[in-house]
Motif scaffolding. Structure first.
Motif, short mmCIF file in Angstrom:
data_model
loop_
_atom_site.label_atom_id
_atom_site.label_comp_id
_atom_site.label_asym_id
_atom_site.label_seq_id
_atom_site.Cartn_x
_atom_site.Cartn_y
_atom_site.Cartn_z
N GLY A 63 0.81 -1.25 -0.08
CA GLY A 63 -0.18 0.10 -0.13
C GLY A 63 0.90 1.20 0.02
O GLY A 63 0.27 2.29 0.04
N GLY A 64 2.14 1.00 0.01
CA GLY A 64 3.02 2.26 -0.09
C GLY A 64 3.48 2.77 -1.44
O GLY A 64 2.92 1.98 -2.37
N SER A 65 4.15 3.78 -1.67
CA SER A 65 4.78 4.13 -2.86
C SER A 65 3.57 4.27 -3.97
O SER A 65 3.88 3.93 -5.03
CB SER A 65 5.79 3.31 -3.34
N PRO A 66 2.63 5.11 -3.75
CA PRO A 66 1.61 5.35 -4.83
C PRO A 66 2.31 6.21 -5.75
O PRO A 66 3.20 7.06 -5.46
CB PRO A 66 0.52 6.00 -4.17
N TYR A 67 2.07 5.98 -7.06
CA TYR A 67 2.86 7.06 -8.21
C TYR A 67 1.68 7.14 -9.20
O TYR A 67 0.91 6.25 -9.50
CB TYR A 67 3.94 6.04 -8.85
N TYR A 68 1.79 8.26 -9.91
CA TYR A 68 0.70 8.89 -10.78
C TYR A 68 1.05 9.30 -12.06
O TYR A 68 2.21 9.96 -12.13
CB TYR A 68 -0.07 9.86 -10.02
N ALA A 69 0.26 9.12 -12.97
CA ALA A 69 0.53 9.54 -14.33
C ALA A 69 0.22 11.13 -13.97
O ALA A 69 -0.32 11.74 -13.22
CB ALA A 69 -0.43 9.42 -15.42
N ASP A 70 1.28 12.05 -14.66
CA ASP A 70 1.26 13.51 -14.55
C ASP A 70 -0.10 14.15 -14.61
O ASP A 70 -0.63 15.25 -14.00
CB ASP A 70 2.23 14.23 -15.36
N SER A 71 -1.14 13.40 -15.43
CA SER A 71 -2.25 14.11 -16.05
C SER A 71 -3.38 13.73 -15.07
O SER A 71 -4.42 14.58 -14.85
CB SER A 71 -2.72 13.27 -17.09
N VAL A 72 -3.15 13.10 -14.06
CA VAL A 72 -3.97 12.66 -12.89
C VAL A 72 -3.32 13.02 -11.60
O VAL A 72 -4.13 13.04 -10.36
CB VAL A 72 -4.56 11.34 -12.76
#
Length: 122
Positions: free
Chosen positions: A55-64
């Motif tokens: 559940g750690g280290s969430p990563y996102y696309a720049d668009s969101v």
């Protein structure tokens, strides 16, 4: 193996929020990193967000980034995507996927749900 089922999509107006859920059955979800992807009509599938097994280290696309939040509840075998400040360009079919490791490339994911439609009107 793991089976994935998405839910929570729908038709909303720009600026609204939705929360997508991805329920897993079969093998425990904690065995997998989980990603969300989307595919708009006539476009390629694109990465949205990923979260590690714990559940750690969430990563996102720049668009969101700053609007969407990925989370998981391994006890419930469920992954979520909270989507705020939705825009018309977020309109797509949203898929959750499971992988043995933490990836952003859709080609590296092993298991996929059937998708849930999100439509954002202007």
């Amino acid at each position: 193996q793991v089976q994935l089922v998405e839910s929570g999509g729908g038709l909303v107006q720009a600026g609204d929020s939705l929360r997508l859920s991805c329920a897993a059955s079969g093998r425990a979800l904690s065995s997998y990193a989980m990603g969300w992807f989307r595919q708009a009509a006539g476009k390629e599938r694109e990465f949205v967000a990923v979260i590690s097994r714990s559940g750690g280290s969430p990563y996102y696309a720049d668009s969101v980034k700053g609007r969407f939040t990925i989370s998981r509840d391994n006890a419930k075998n469920t992954v979520y995507l909270q989507m705020n400040s939705l825009k018309p360009e977020d309109t797509a079919i949203y898929y959750c996927a499971a992988a043995r490791a933490y990836y952003t490339s859709y080609s590296l994911y092993d298991y996929w749900g059937q998708g849930t439609q999100v439509t954002v009107s202007s």
